[in-house]
Design an enzyme around this catalytic site. Sequence first.
Site, PDB file in Angstrom:
ATOM      1  N   CYS A   1       0.839  -1.194   0.000  1.00  0.00           N
ATOM      2  CA  CYS A   1       0.000   0.000   0.000  1.00  0.00           C
ATOM      3  C   CYS A   1       0.872   1.242   0.000  1.00  0.00           C
ATOM      4  CB  CYS A   1      -0.914   0.011   1.230  1.00  0.00           C
ATOM      5  SG  CYS A   1      -1.956  -1.455   1.367  1.00  0.00           S
ATOM      6  N   GLY A   2       0.229   2.362  -0.238  1.00  0.00           N
ATOM      7  CA  GLY A   2       0.874   3.648  -0.094  1.00  0.00           C
ATOM      8  C   GLY A   2       0.309   4.359   1.114  1.00  0.00           C
TER       9      GLY A   2
END
Length: 548
Positions: A2-3
């Site tokens: 994820c970011g």
Amino acid sequence: MCGILFALAEDRDNLLESPSFSALRKRIRARGPDFFGKHKLNSGPWNLHFESSVLHLRGPSDHLTPQPHVDSFGNVLCWNGEIWQINHSDHHKFTLNRNENDGAKLFELLNNNPGDIEKILGSIQGPFAFVYYQVRTNTLWWGRDRLGRRSLLYSLRDSNFVLSSVGNSSDFREVEPGFHSVQVDLIPKINFSKSLMQLEKTNPLPPVDESFLMGSISSDTVDTLHTYLIKALQDRVLTIPKLCSSNLDCSHYSRVCVLYSGGVDCGVLARLMHDIVPNNESIDLINVAFENPRFTETYRDRETGLLPDNFDAYDVCPDRQTGLQGWQELISVCPARKWNFVAINVPYTEVCEAQEIVKTLIYPNDSVMDLSIGLAFYFASQGRGVLLQNVDDIKLKHQLPSYTIKAKVLISGLGADEQLGGYMRHLRAFERKGMAGLEEELQLDIDRIPHRNLGRDDRVMSNQGKEVRYPFLDERLMALFSKMKTTDKMRLDLVGGDKLILRELGRRLGCPLASQEKKRAIQFGSKAAKMTPGTGRTSGRKKLEVCI
């Protein structure tokens, strides 16, 4: 994968509407193309903004788990990681099956044990970066695993505090491996030159059966390495959602690929993956080669100035040659498997076009060597090349159609050289100071990995919506290596004695050619380094001119 993007700003501040923050958000979205979510809350004069992008890799393949994780009380978690296990004895009931989302399970565990945040985070096996807000104490937690396998940067400027998986200005610095906490009201007063709470390096690694750790490299020792590597790969491969229905032929839908040069590290990993990936699935082998004008010039005839007939700038790259050799060896050993050799050829013009964005992605790493390595991983993780499926395709490579990998996970052999004496500096240390010097240099390499390699590589490859996983940095395997005598892992007094135990495993698996390959850094094997005439003597440590 994820970011993560978190911002703390005063109520009157327009930070989130600034062009700089919008550009940062765009990079965060690139890391997780499957979902993007936001959450905002207030704490006194402060606004807390949590944003997450999601690359769906954990949980049911048909059900994505949104982020940020938020509960009814106001606790928030932005999570970028993979939990293979939680070791702390107080949490022995933590179990995670392959259809569950690890971030959601961790969020529940943190919320149910508000006084044990440090213990829980310190007990996680696996790579991670996170931001967690505990509403009861108005405390913000953030950090990375002890090896720094996931990127997290911070910026503190004009009372604005930002945490992000990537940066876009020189204000950003890398978060030290470990975890950190502070009450929200105190964040603008933080002195980051002083260490906050960190994961102690003395945290015990998982226990190892020491009964076999005696004598030289015996059959039992190599067999045990085999067992530990298989387990590390199972954790990192079998949790990946399938890209096709189980009742279909999945040979056209590889869900995992290997960063592949034909060397012993990636060769052993690829061979072991054959033993755990279902037979109806293919495995992609990613091999990148660059058109290097400086290297090409060495092939010109001195009198005519002409290149040899049928000269191919990619075929002369060392990693392409050993990659094709190793691929053919895998086909011979495991003929029932569909091995996709993905030849990624990078023209010099594309390198010139990509340099500035790669400089930005690798930052705060900023050396010539960082750029060369970053370019290799940037194009490798894009996964656009031509597909070779059998040996006859080698002669037809210029007629083959283009191919783009579908896999979201890249398997890397990083960590083998650092622990098993694979670098020339290990040999030099051994020659200068004997075994004590070698062991000191090996420990330095492990200590430097978070800053030298892992954050940089995560930022580059995740920008393509890919997650890289490192079986050789599995905590249990690292514990195994740490318990073994140095001479049982390597014999630098012998020719070809680096990574000796791994080379022996490769031979037993039927890959003698890969097992005898010497270490070659990706920037040199792919010819991503020193591309222009006159740069042959340029030091890899030279600082870049980075404008971000």
